[in-house]
Design a protein around this motif. Structure first.
Motif, short mmCIF file in Angstrom:
data_model
loop_
_atom_site.label_atom_id
_atom_site.label_comp_id
_atom_site.label_asym_id
_atom_site.label_seq_id
_atom_site.Cartn_x
_atom_site.Cartn_y
_atom_site.Cartn_z
N LYS A 64 74.84 78.28 24.88
CA LYS A 64 73.66 77.61 25.40
C LYS A 64 72.84 77.16 24.21
O LYS A 64 72.40 77.98 23.40
N ILE A 65 72.70 75.89 24.07
CA ILE A 65 71.91 75.35 22.96
C ILE A 65 70.94 74.34 23.55
O ILE A 65 71.36 73.33 24.12
N GLU A 66 69.67 74.63 23.43
CA GLU A 66 68.66 73.70 23.91
C GLU A 66 67.53 73.62 22.90
O GLU A 66 67.07 74.63 22.38
N LYS A 71 79.66 88.96 28.08
CA LYS A 71 79.33 88.65 29.48
C LYS A 71 79.65 89.82 30.40
O LYS A 71 79.20 89.85 31.54
N LYS A 128 66.71 77.29 21.62
CA LYS A 128 67.38 78.41 22.26
C LYS A 128 68.87 78.28 21.98
O LYS A 128 69.51 77.31 22.38
N ILE A 129 69.40 79.21 21.25
CA ILE A 129 70.83 79.19 20.94
C ILE A 129 71.40 80.56 21.25
O ILE A 129 70.99 81.56 20.66
N GLU A 130 72.28 80.60 22.21
CA GLU A 130 72.93 81.86 22.55
C GLU A 130 74.42 81.63 22.76
O GLU A 130 74.83 80.68 23.41
N TYR A 190 78.05 83.23 24.19
CA TYR A 190 78.52 84.19 25.17
C TYR A 190 80.02 84.34 25.06
O TYR A 190 80.73 83.41 24.67
N ILE A 201 76.64 87.41 22.99
CA ILE A 201 76.42 88.41 24.04
C ILE A 201 77.67 88.54 24.89
O ILE A 201 78.23 87.54 25.34
N LYS A 253 67.15 76.86 33.13
CA LYS A 253 66.11 77.72 33.64
C LYS A 253 65.17 78.05 32.50
O LYS A 253 65.56 78.71 31.54
N LEU A 282 84.72 83.84 21.96
CA LEU A 282 83.62 82.95 22.33
C LEU A 282 84.04 82.09 23.52
O LEU A 282 85.07 81.42 23.48
N THR A 283 83.26 82.13 24.59
CA THR A 283 83.63 81.33 25.77
C THR A 283 82.56 80.30 26.15
O THR A 283 82.89 79.22 26.59
N ASP A 284 81.31 80.67 26.00
CA ASP A 284 80.24 79.76 26.41
C ASP A 284 79.16 79.71 25.35
O ASP A 284 79.07 80.61 24.52
N PHE A 328 84.53 89.06 18.64
CA PHE A 328 84.21 88.54 19.97
C PHE A 328 85.12 87.35 20.28
O PHE A 328 85.56 86.64 19.37
N THR A 369 66.06 87.61 27.38
CA THR A 369 66.82 86.42 27.72
C THR A 369 67.04 86.41 29.22
O THR A 369 67.03 87.46 29.87
N LYS A 370 67.19 85.23 29.77
CA LYS A 370 67.38 85.14 31.21
C LYS A 370 68.72 84.47 31.46
O LYS A 370 68.89 83.30 31.13
N ASP A 371 69.67 85.21 31.99
CA ASP A 371 70.97 84.62 32.18
C ASP A 371 71.05 83.91 33.52
O ASP A 371 70.91 82.71 33.60
N ASN A 372 71.27 84.64 34.60
CA ASN A 372 71.31 83.99 35.90
C ASN A 372 69.92 84.06 36.53
O ASN A 372 69.11 83.17 36.37
N ASN A 373 69.63 85.16 37.19
CA ASN A 373 68.32 85.28 37.79
C ASN A 373 67.56 86.51 37.29
O ASN A 373 66.38 86.64 37.53
N TYR A 400 63.60 72.29 22.13
CA TYR A 400 62.37 72.01 22.85
C TYR A 400 61.34 71.43 21.89
O TYR A 400 61.36 71.73 20.70
#
Ligand SMILES: [Mn+2]
Ligand SMILES: [Mn+2]
Ligand SMILES: [Zn+2]
Ligand SMILES: [Zn+2]
Lengths: 144, 144
Positions: A128-130, B97, B128-130, B132, B95, A75, A124-126, A122, B74-78, A132
């Motif tokens: 997001k690395i993107e 969850k 974008k690196i986050e 969770y 972050i 997204k 760590l479970t997930d 913490f 940041t935008k997680d789900n919606n 652009y």
DNA sequence: TTGTAAATGCAAATAATTTGCAATTAGGAG
DNA sequence: CTCCTAATTGCAAATTATTTGCATTTACAA
């Protein structure tokens, strides 16, 4: 190179029917292989193949394909973008901000983070690395 | 530790008025320091301070704060989540969850990607690196 | 060929966010 | 302090991506 046949096979293996709508969606997705594309843009392409196809059907199918691990979803601003999964191992992507073209970045720096995460107490479970940027083609058209 | 006074100062420096609504929003944000929080949740807190405050005002102010670099978004789900920026140098976040708690991860692996990106003939512009997971407090409450 | 669960199309619902507009207000100039 | 004005706000309505309900159609296994 991923084939339409393989995609159909995987859909069937997961217990889903092969409707003409679904086939049209797969065909469009494979036509945009390695490119992130929105539901609305998928619709525009699929109606050339199956004119009556509805946006609802697009969304429902994209969800299914994501569920059975055939699709990446991301997204960016407010609209979701989708891209066929063509590799099996964990990886990340670089995505062209102009045309949506994506290439696999076959490297994940997660281990480098683990000590820092532990320091913060913490689990760590997930992640997001993107990445652009601009692809080979689109960087030509950039304003200098 | 970031202070309300500093926040107000930065807002004024950028040419924005200090309305009671804006002050209430800043107060709530500082109360959730290091936690990502949604516009709706910010509203719930602010109306305790300024009962008539409208969600539109929340959104408009969050946009301003983001523009002048006082807020992470940041935008997680919606739904979008927001968090005050408290450090100046480039960094990433882990972050929670469950509660939205965030800690700074003072490391960026971008250099590790640069060769791979070059190989794909992309120009890298953004990333974008986050991370969770579960924070110290929330991991206690996890189902075993 | 038939039966049935899965899939589809259409219209309406959601939900987060944005916009238009008239009324209010912060804060600098005088 | 008072006045003026651009900035800000509240409210209602619009937007937009996505989802849901439901009646109808369809794929495909038996
Ligand atoms: Mn991929
Ligand atoms: Mn930060
Ligand atoms: Zn491109
Ligand atoms: Zn937590």
């Amino acid at each position: 190179m991923i084939s339409l046949k393989d995609l159909k096979k995987k859909v069937k293996e997961n217990g889903y029917k092969l409707t003409p709508q679904r086939k049209a969606i797969l065909k469009v997705l494979i036509g945009h292989n390695k490119h992130f594309i929105s539901a609305e843009d998928i619709l525009k392409e699929t109606i050339k193949i199956y004119p009556n196809l509805n946006i609802t059907t697009i969304y429902r199918n994209l969800e299914i394909l994501e569920d059975i691990n055939m699709l990446h979803k991301t997204k960016d601003n407010n609209t979701a973008l989708y891209c066929l999964i063509c590799e099996e191992s964990h990886h990340h992507h670089i995505i062209c901000k102009i045309c949506g073209k994506t290439e696999i970045i076959d490297f994940c720096p997660l281990k480098k983070f683990s000590d820092l995460v532990k320091e913060k107490n913490f689990i760590l479970t997930d992640h997001k690395i993107e990445l652009y940027g601009y692809c080979e083609d689109c960087k030509k058209d950039l304003n200098p």
